[in-house]
Design a protein around this motif. Sequence first.
Motif, short mmCIF file in Angstrom:
data_model
loop_
_atom_site.label_atom_id
_atom_site.label_comp_id
_atom_site.label_asym_id
_atom_site.label_seq_id
_atom_site.Cartn_x
_atom_site.Cartn_y
_atom_site.Cartn_z
N VAL A 164 0.86 -1.18 0.00
CA VAL A 164 0.00 0.00 0.00
C VAL A 164 0.90 1.23 0.00
O VAL A 164 1.80 1.33 0.83
CB VAL A 164 -0.91 0.04 1.25
CG1 VAL A 164 -1.82 1.26 1.24
CG2 VAL A 164 -1.72 -1.25 1.38
N GLY A 165 0.68 2.13 -0.94
CA GLY A 165 1.48 3.35 -0.93
C GLY A 165 1.36 4.13 -2.22
O GLY A 165 0.85 3.65 -3.22
N LYS A 166 1.88 5.34 -2.16
CA LYS A 166 1.85 6.25 -3.30
C LYS A 166 2.92 5.87 -4.31
O LYS A 166 3.80 5.04 -4.05
CB LYS A 166 2.07 7.69 -2.83
CG LYS A 166 0.95 8.20 -1.96
CD LYS A 166 1.24 9.60 -1.46
CE LYS A 166 0.13 10.06 -0.53
NZ LYS A 166 0.49 11.31 0.14
N ILE A 205 -9.66 6.81 0.75
CA ILE A 205 -8.21 6.66 0.61
C ILE A 205 -7.59 6.86 1.99
O ILE A 205 -7.32 7.98 2.42
CB ILE A 205 -7.63 7.69 -0.40
CG1 ILE A 205 -8.36 7.62 -1.73
CG2 ILE A 205 -6.13 7.50 -0.56
CD1 ILE A 205 -8.24 6.30 -2.47
N VAL A 206 -7.40 5.74 2.69
CA VAL A 206 -6.85 5.81 4.04
C VAL A 206 -5.80 4.73 4.24
O VAL A 206 -5.84 3.68 3.60
CB VAL A 206 -7.95 5.67 5.13
CG1 VAL A 206 -8.90 6.84 5.10
CG2 VAL A 206 -8.70 4.36 4.98
N ALA A 207 -4.89 5.03 5.13
CA ALA A 207 -3.83 4.06 5.45
C ALA A 207 -4.43 2.86 6.17
O ALA A 207 -5.42 2.99 6.89
CB ALA A 207 -2.77 4.73 6.32
N PRO A 208 -3.83 1.70 5.98
CA PRO A 208 -4.29 0.50 6.69
C PRO A 208 -4.15 0.68 8.20
O PRO A 208 -3.28 1.39 8.68
CB PRO A 208 -3.36 -0.60 6.21
CG PRO A 208 -2.74 -0.08 4.96
CD PRO A 208 -2.71 1.40 5.09
N ARG A 222 -4.65 1.81 -2.15
CA ARG A 222 -4.90 2.89 -1.20
C ARG A 222 -6.38 3.06 -0.86
O ARG A 222 -6.72 3.68 0.14
CB ARG A 222 -4.31 4.19 -1.74
CG ARG A 222 -2.78 4.09 -1.87
CD ARG A 222 -2.16 5.34 -2.46
NE ARG A 222 -2.40 6.48 -1.60
CZ ARG A 222 -3.04 7.57 -2.00
NH1 ARG A 222 -3.48 7.69 -3.24
NH2 ARG A 222 -3.24 8.57 -1.17
N ASN A 223 -7.26 2.51 -1.67
CA ASN A 223 -8.69 2.61 -1.41
C ASN A 223 -9.08 1.54 -0.38
O ASN A 223 -8.99 0.35 -0.66
CB ASN A 223 -9.48 2.44 -2.71
CG ASN A 223 -10.95 2.57 -2.53
OD1 ASN A 223 -11.57 1.77 -1.82
ND2 ASN A 223 -11.54 3.57 -3.15
#
Length: 189
Positions: A9-11, A152-155, A85-86
């Motif tokens: 997960v990441g940009k 769109i939030v971090a785990p 990211r979703n």
Amino acid sequence: MNRLVIMTVGKTHSGKTTFAKALEKEMPYSAVIDQDNHAEFLHTYYQTLLPKQGHNTIKYALTQTIVNHAVNETNCHLILCNSNRNRKSRLKLLEQFQNKGFTSILVNFELPEHVLKERVEKSRRSTAILRTASTFDEVLTRQQDETNKDEIVAPIEGEADHLFIIKNVDEIQSVIQGIVNIAHMREMS
């Protein structure tokens, strides 16, 4: 074999692909499934089939076919190298794997924005995978804007069986070792 699914997960330019390839080398019987490869393949050979707007449904269908094959026809641990990211989509995907008996692992890349910006500026990556942007700088800007949206939030703890967070590159090897250890423990059980 008790299999793992590892989801990055990441940009853009946070190191997801580099991490996935390094993990694959350290973890026997694993396969990286990277949507960037699928996007490049489609852009190279099937550009006329790509949608002009909206979701890239052909890329998702190709990825799903490869994932289904890996799940049903191999004994590989799977390393899903995407942005993921979703939160809603991520949870839906994780549930599918958990229902098939996989142990789920999320690896969240939280590198500082200035590091990502610097990487994008120095990048030599092909932009052939891009469909709705012409540069990775545009992608990063869009992702920074999306961060303020609810989906769109971090785990967080509890989304997967295990959660690792990488805030700087010095943590990568210890996260890889932690995942390899989980794989070994699962093999023993």
